[in-house]
Scaffold this motif. Structure first.
Motif, PDB file in Angstrom:
ATOM      1  N   ARG A  56     -24.027 -15.830  36.852  1.00  0.00           N
ATOM      2  CA  ARG A  56     -24.493 -16.034  38.234  1.00  0.00           C
ATOM      3  C   ARG A  56     -25.320 -15.243  38.671  1.00  0.00           C
ATOM      4  O   ARG A  56     -26.232 -15.355  39.521  1.00  0.00           O
ATOM      5  CB  ARG A  56     -23.262 -16.616  39.058  1.00  0.00           C
ATOM      6  CG  ARG A  56     -22.832 -17.946  38.749  1.00  0.00           C
ATOM      7  CD  ARG A  56     -21.482 -18.458  39.640  1.00  0.00           C
ATOM      8  NE  ARG A  56     -21.183 -19.780  39.124  1.00  0.00           N
ATOM      9  CZ  ARG A  56     -19.928 -19.944  39.535  1.00  0.00           C
ATOM     10  NH1 ARG A  56     -18.911 -19.135  40.130  1.00  0.00           N
ATOM     11  NH2 ARG A  56     -19.663 -21.289  39.459  1.00  0.00           N
ATOM     12  N   GLU A  57     -25.037 -13.804  38.396  1.00  0.00           N
ATOM     13  CA  GLU A  57     -25.539 -12.716  38.757  1.00  0.00           C
ATOM     14  C   GLU A  57     -27.022 -12.735  38.242  1.00  0.00           C
ATOM     15  O   GLU A  57     -27.932 -12.420  38.991  1.00  0.00           O
ATOM     16  CB  GLU A  57     -24.952 -11.562  38.419  1.00  0.00           C
ATOM     17  CG  GLU A  57     -24.950 -10.273  39.218  1.00  0.00           C
ATOM     18  CD  GLU A  57     -23.956  -9.216  38.629  1.00  0.00           C
ATOM     19  OE1 GLU A  57     -24.312  -8.178  38.322  1.00  0.00           O
ATOM     20  OE2 GLU A  57     -22.618  -9.522  38.660  1.00  0.00           O
ATOM     21  N   PHE A  58     -27.092 -12.974  37.071  1.00  0.00           N
ATOM     22  CA  PHE A  58     -28.531 -12.869  36.357  1.00  0.00           C
ATOM     23  C   PHE A  58     -29.165 -14.055  36.861  1.00  0.00           C
ATOM     24  O   PHE A  58     -30.491 -13.876  37.167  1.00  0.00           O
ATOM     25  CB  PHE A  58     -28.252 -13.354  34.921  1.00  0.00           C
ATOM     26  CG  PHE A  58     -29.470 -13.691  34.090  1.00  0.00           C
ATOM     27  CD1 PHE A  58     -30.175 -12.574  33.920  1.00  0.00           C
ATOM     28  CD2 PHE A  58     -29.524 -15.227  33.621  1.00  0.00           C
ATOM     29  CE1 PHE A  58     -31.546 -13.248  32.959  1.00  0.00           C
ATOM     30  CE2 PHE A  58     -30.553 -15.546  33.036  1.00  0.00           C
ATOM     31  CZ  PHE A  58     -31.552 -14.386  32.684  1.00  0.00           C
ATOM     32  N   LEU A  59     -28.795 -15.214  37.293  1.00  0.00           N
ATOM     33  CA  LEU A  59     -29.772 -16.357  37.843  1.00  0.00           C
ATOM     34  C   LEU A  59     -29.670 -15.988  39.394  1.00  0.00           C
ATOM     35  O   LEU A  59     -30.896 -16.255  39.836  1.00  0.00           O
ATOM     36  CB  LEU A  59     -28.888 -17.577  38.016  1.00  0.00           C
ATOM     37  CG  LEU A  59     -28.850 -18.102  36.404  1.00  0.00           C
ATOM     38  CD1 LEU A  59     -27.444 -19.063  36.237  1.00  0.00           C
ATOM     39  CD2 LEU A  59     -30.020 -18.411  35.636  1.00  0.00           C
ATOM     40  N   ALA A  60     -28.785 -15.551  40.168  1.00  0.00           N
ATOM     41  CA  ALA A  60     -28.719 -15.454  41.494  1.00  0.00           C
ATOM     42  C   ALA A  60     -29.912 -14.359  41.961  1.00  0.00           C
ATOM     43  O   ALA A  60     -30.764 -14.811  42.874  1.00  0.00           O
ATOM     44  CB  ALA A  60     -27.705 -14.752  42.128  1.00  0.00           C
TER      45      ALA A  60
END
Ligand code: ZN
Length: 504
Positions: free
Chosen positions: A49-53
């Protein structure tokens, strides 16, 4: 680090939104680095999610820049799930996505993955149809980005499963996990909810799903894989939702089986009995002889290796009333799923001794553990090999020494052998050319002599002597212009130089 690249973002986001688990997302993005697969699920999903966020956060900020000051209303934050939150890992609220309404709920462990059906979520072979659907969508999406994707680029679920579980086994057992190990653990999963998913394939590719006996269902793994390779992408997309919807239930482990690759043992045997078949002789369910070469060799072997079953093979075979002398006949045994697998040379020698002490009907030499490939050598070029025999022959007419001497001078005698009457029930009718390389005679009395022959492998010796009602031409009877019969036959040597001799 997840080893995801910029190009993976769109695909990863799309899969995540549709209910694909984080590990399957790594697979579809072709991540070959093993460590991310083994991360605890909550860490993995947080990192994902961090990567996408970051990216979307960026976009959001850009959008919001045009608006008034203040915190962005499309706030990104980590969902608290029963797996715990991401807070202890960075704690920054901008980590995770929570887009307004139009996007499905956060992809957490409680939602069963629509691709692996939960196998990778709970550490733990996938539904091929769903994988195909997901693959098509990923491919389309990559296509839009000008990237090409081959099915081989996706990490197989089995591989990911191994990457996750191998370190766990290594930890728990304190052993190194060898991916090429001969010891295999197979885990069988069942997911009744999606059992029917592949059934539409049968209407599109009926020739892939032909009923055969022994199969419970026509929808075998092989058949489904074949149909998926054949079906047109458009047809598939019409029939099956891409991406697949999230299932209600996770799959269950049906069984866990441990097995070890087969072990091969080879040697040479002598047979000293004229009442011993090579393999158990059973006619209409009834045993004709007490024992057999196979059983005498296998009993001690099976007792030690504790295998599930075995396969016995040899370089040719002798009839029940034929002895095998000299250095013996090469044989090999495949021991299927043995429980004991480590043996020293001394251990094998002891088994050989046990076989030899258990009976005076046979004797074994050069017993050794060999590779599967080596067993192939035994059967290779079998037809070109030579065999030596000795036969005790009876003649109807009175004979004197000079009557048989001409046989000693015959070299490379060519025979036409029709399939013998005695084996016609199991072998096709044919005429085979066989060569008797040399012969040597030994006079016994007025009606008997001994004949030593060196022949091409596969020559029927008994038929060469009595002629088999003229079906073998020429034969000893026709050559000597009398009626001849064979009273005893011994195999003197089988010229196959395998397995290698040991210094027993
Ligand atoms: Zn999954």
């Amino acid at each position: 680090m997840l080893a995801l690249k910029e190009k993976d973002k769109v695909v990863a986001q799309m899969l995540l939104t549709s209910g694909t688990c984080a590990r399957c997302i790594l697979r579809f993005c072709g991540v070959t680095l093993q460590s991310p697969y083994g991360l605890p699920y909550k860490d993995l999903i947080c990192e994902l999610r961090e990567f996408l966020a970051l990216d979307i956060d960026e976009e959001l900020r850009l959008e919001n820049d045009t608006e008034a000051d203040g915190p962005p209303n499309k706030k990104i934050r980590c969902e608290d799930t029963e797996e715990g939150s991401c807070d202890q890992r960075g704690g920054n609220a901008a980590n995770l996505l929570q887009l307004d309404g139009n996007v499905s709920p956060p992809n957490d462990h409680s939602r069963t993955c629509n691709v692996c059906l939960g196998i990778l979520q709970e550490f733990s072979d996938a539904d091929f149809v769903k994988r195909h659907a997901a693959w098509l969508l990923v491919k389309q999406e990559m296509g839009k980005q000008g990237l090409s994707l081959q099915k081989e680029d996706i990490i197989q679920i089995k591989e990911a499963y191994k990457w996750i579980t191998h370190p766990m086994f290594a930890d728990a057992l304190g052993v190194q996990v060898d991916p090429k190990s001969e010891f295999e653990v197979s885990v069988v999963y069942a997911h009744p909810e999606t059992d029917g998913d592949c059934h539409f394939l049968a209407t599109k590719c009926p020739d892939c799903f032909k009923a055969t006996k022994n199969k419970l269902s026509v929808f075998t793994r092989m058949a489904v894989v074949k149909a998926l390779e054949k079906i047109k992408e458009e047809d598939f997309l019409k029939q099956f939702p891409c991406l697949p919807s999230s299932p209600e239930t996770r799959c269950d482990v049906l069984e866990i089986q441990c097995s070890h690759a087969a072990i091969f043992v080879a040697g040479r045997y002598n047979k000293y009995s004229r009442n011993l078949p090579q393999t158990p002789w059973i006619i209409d369910g009834e045993r004709k002889m007490d024992s057999s070469v196979e059983e005498l060799i296998l009993e001690p072997l099976m007792a030690v290796f504790k295998a599930d079953s075995f396969n016995f093979s040899s370089s040719g075979r002798e009839d029940v009333d034929v002895r095998t002398l000299g250095k013996g006949r090469p044989f090999a045994v495949e021991l299927v799923n043995p429980r004991k697998v480590k043996f020293t040379t001394k251990d094998i020698k002891e088994i050989q001794q046990e076989i030899n002490h258990s009976s005076d009907k046979i004797k074994v030499r050069d017993l050794q553990v060999v590779t599967r490939d080596a067993v192939g050598h035994m059967k290779e070029g079998e037809e070109e090999k030579t065999k030596c025999y000795s036969a005790l022959i009876w003649t109807e007419k009175f004979i004197q020494r000079e009557d048989i001497a001409f046989l000693d001078d015959m070299k490379e005698l060519k025979l036409d052998q029709k399939t013998p009457l005695r084996v016609l029930h199991r072998r096709p009718l044919a005429v085979r050319v066989r060569i008797i390389h040399t012969m040597r005679t030994e006079y016994v009395d007025e009606h008997h002599f001994r004949l030593y022959l060196k022949t091409q492998a596969g020559t029927y010796i008994k038929e060469f002597v009595h002629g088999d009602f003229g079906r073998t031409q020429p034969n000893i009877g026709s050559l000597m212009k009398t009626t001849a019969d064979i009273l005893q036959l011994d195999v003197e040597s089988v010229d196959v130089d395998w397995p290698p001799p040991l210094n027993d």
